[in-house]
Design an enzyme around this catalytic site. Sequence first.
Site: not given
Length: 1071
Positions: A356, A385, A551, A772
Amino acid sequence: MNTGGRLIAGSHNRNEFVLINADESARIRSVEEISGQSCQICGDEIELSDDGESFVACNECAFPVCRPCYEYERREGNQSCPQCKTRYKRIKGSPRVEGDEEDDGIDDLDFEFDYRSGLGSEQVSDGFSRRNSEFDLASAAHGSQIPLLTYGDEDVEISSDRHALIVSPSPSQINRYQAHFTEQTRNTFKTNGTSKDLAVYGYGSVAWKDRMEEWKKKQTEKFEMVRHDGDSTIGDDAEIPMMDEGRQPLSRKVPIKSSKINPYRLLIILRLIILGLFFHYRILHPVNDAYFLWLASVVCEIWFAVSWVLDQFPKWYPIERETYLDRLSLRYEKEGKPSELAGVDVFVSTVDPLKEPPLITANTVLSILAVDYPVDRVACYVSDDGAAMLTFEALSETAEFARKWVPFCKKYSIEPRAPEWYFCVKMDYLKNKVHPSFVRERRAMKRDYEEFKVKINALVATAQKVPEEGWTMQDGTPWPGNNVRDHPGMIQVFLGNNGVLDVENHELPRLVYVSREKRPGFDHHKKAGAMNSLIRVSAVLSNAPYLLNVDCDHYINNSKALREAMCFMMDPQSGKKICYVQFPQRFDGIDTHDRYSNRNVVFFDINMKGLDGLQGPIYVGTGCVFRRQALYGYDAPKKKKAPRMTCNCWPKWCCFLCGVRKNRKTKTVDKKQKKKNREASKQIHALENIEEGANNNNNVKSPEAAQLKLEKKFGQSPVFIASAGMENGGLASEASPASLLREAIQVISCGYEDKTEWGKEIGWIYGSVTEDILTGFKMHSHGWRSVYCTPKIPAFKGSAPINLSDRLHQVLRWALGSVEIFMSRHCPIWYGYGGGLKGLERLSYINSVVYPWTSIPLLIYCSLPAICLLTGKFIVPEISNYASILFMSLFASIAVTGILEMQWSRVGIHDWWRNEQFWVIGGVSSHLFALFQGLLKVLAGVNTNFTVTSKAADDGEFSELYIFKWTSLLIPPTTLFIINVIGVVVGISDAISNGYDSWGPLFGRLFFALWVILHLYPFLKGLLGKQDRMPTIILVWSILLSSILTLLWVRVNPFVAKGGPVLEICGLDCL
């Protein structure tokens, strides 16, 4: 009776009696005569009504008051006439106020002197005689020297306890009338129950006029705002309360036009009827020579019909919504006062910066910091994280660049406010820009951003190779997160309360880096656990009443996105029951053909709008604004039911008998309801219903017992428990920043959630990789509703995996989460009954967890055309005329349903067809593997690790579309494609060799085979890639499996006679 030349007026019904100056020079004129008279309060001229008559506020004494003063007195004052103290009655066109209900249908002018409506003439005469005997009008002499305040002109010599107002005789003649009252007369002239003089109310004073001017200005602004909204339905009697900011809605529902939705619903019912007739025919007409093929096809078709019902009926009430941002500003951002908009804590989650990219995360953070919202009401929390020092350093550079970027965006109203997309988007950036320095500052800002990108790229290049001793910080301290699975919790406040300002010395929103503690032996629950840590940290440090989660690759594309959400959340009429506002996901970097349906247009523009008409859309994991109290497991506020109407026209004994029967019925219903509630209470917990074993100890005091309950629910942090009770957010004023940071470190420790309700009833719910769906389902089960907000400018945009392998892995992860929910106790098929979940909403949740099971019948059904072509058999017997009509009607209803859906949702046929294609591609690959892996995980405990989906690359436009990555998910659809192509070739060859009669039965088989091939066509394009070449490993595996299956079918053909082949004498002598 001596009246002294004055007029006596009164109201018998109100027991009021008033003396009015009415001699020849100062009598009360007729309505025609007083037209053009000035208001005795503000001095303005009294306007004329629609029928040409002068406006009369009080029908008892006709005291001259203009309409604005009349409405202001009814709304803000004591609602009575300044002279006679008679309560003002509502005049047509005026807003209603409390107490108007008793006057409905009565006009003062018509009933002013109708004393005989309830009394006889003698009673009326006696009443006046008794009243007149109490005073002598002659005592009112004209010679008394008492100063008066008349017509709004204040005399400085007048004391505050001796102000009075009298009626103006005419516009041109203004006289001061003086009167001397005895104490008895003064008391007589007051309305019953009134103990104050006229002067107490301040009528006619300078302060009164200022208040009136301010009030009329506000009314004008409200009227202009309503006219600006363009509501042409407002008529003469639209009742100005719609212009009252306390009554104006901040949003409204826009139902689909009946001309579009009614044919759609009618066709759904018609399609159900056709399906019933279709299955009646299919079941009663089996194919004896291909019984197993027929049976398999019928079972698959029944499953498809059930799936269609689960998907179709939640779209029965589709709606759209509109928001009014100007009304939100008018209500909560008043000029000269601090903003009253609620605070919002924004959560950004990331794990691995190598998968990412930090530059994408940085752009997301910058778009949040530059959002169009009060800076003191926004706080951004970034969850790392992976405890990566690369993310920490990149965030530090982002905070420094934000000091330049945020003021630039707000100064020139930049859209979008993510610099990467702002500088690369192809648009006219000079449009609506009039500031002469804009071009110069934009060039400087673009240069600064390019330097910022170079710094981030340098950090990424350095992080490729980890030193043996681990990373060290700038001061030489070892990075605490060198061991990703064993490190302490870390919090760093980059912007906010540390005094860092932007380059223009303005405050910036708070920016906080958070990495929760991780230790071996603890289950950290992946993303759901990280989000729950952010809930607790934000509650300790800022405690905003609303939360937004995005996100790391979803930036804010519309700077007013938070305001859009607040139009629903802060609406005083409907906002209290809304748990979250979900925005649709929109994506950048997708090719125009959208080969693998990455945009999910059908889901976001059809399914979600349908759910919005029920109890609200499901939560999709990003781009969602939550109410913090809903995440804490509280039940939705329940609307109080109005008391039932009772009838007094029947005898008491009849009402008593009816009441006995009603009570018996009510008791039965109450027993059933209590039983349901007891069952539901095992699943749905509210804060006040938590059971505590310590309650058995009678020595524990009630405050201590309550504290134990809260600790069992929320954990051992007293600061967090205190914040959880604040519905409107906020922090304790006596807490110091240092103590709050220590408390924040505690709430992100890895053992904080032990023996609490976190992940069970509070926060993001554990138990599935798709947390979710589960989280939204729990909130809807508590009775909350959600809202789907689709602004004209997309609120959020993100990057999607556009190559085939990453897209299939993404769909695999979603399907695996659905299988986990299906196998858990939270499955919507059996969970949450007796709560607040509506029936059609439950159908949508059932569909969201059942769809992976469709992969098995879909795989079988896609294999049937090839089998039929290879064997010469078919799943349908010879088709009669009735059957032909039935099949054509079914296919036509399917097509027309799709057309009508596209019509009311404005979805293009290209997007609809891509969705249908990928439903087959994903169904026979990702959904199938997810089903087996989910069963292995739940039943055998075999966990499957998923890699984070790769994000868009920067090497070229759509460069990643053609990247190929090997995965076993590609084998089933490739095999299906090859065997269907082989079947088509074999079937056509057989028809050519057998003659004309074999072409008729062939068309049905070819139709189904071509249906499969067309749906798998995008998959074939993905396999060939940009070079139009299929990878060798895919080709080898597919040919191998196809050959094995074909040979196996020939060897074990169930349609060959068991007695062996039939041998006949050919009649030729071969010797």
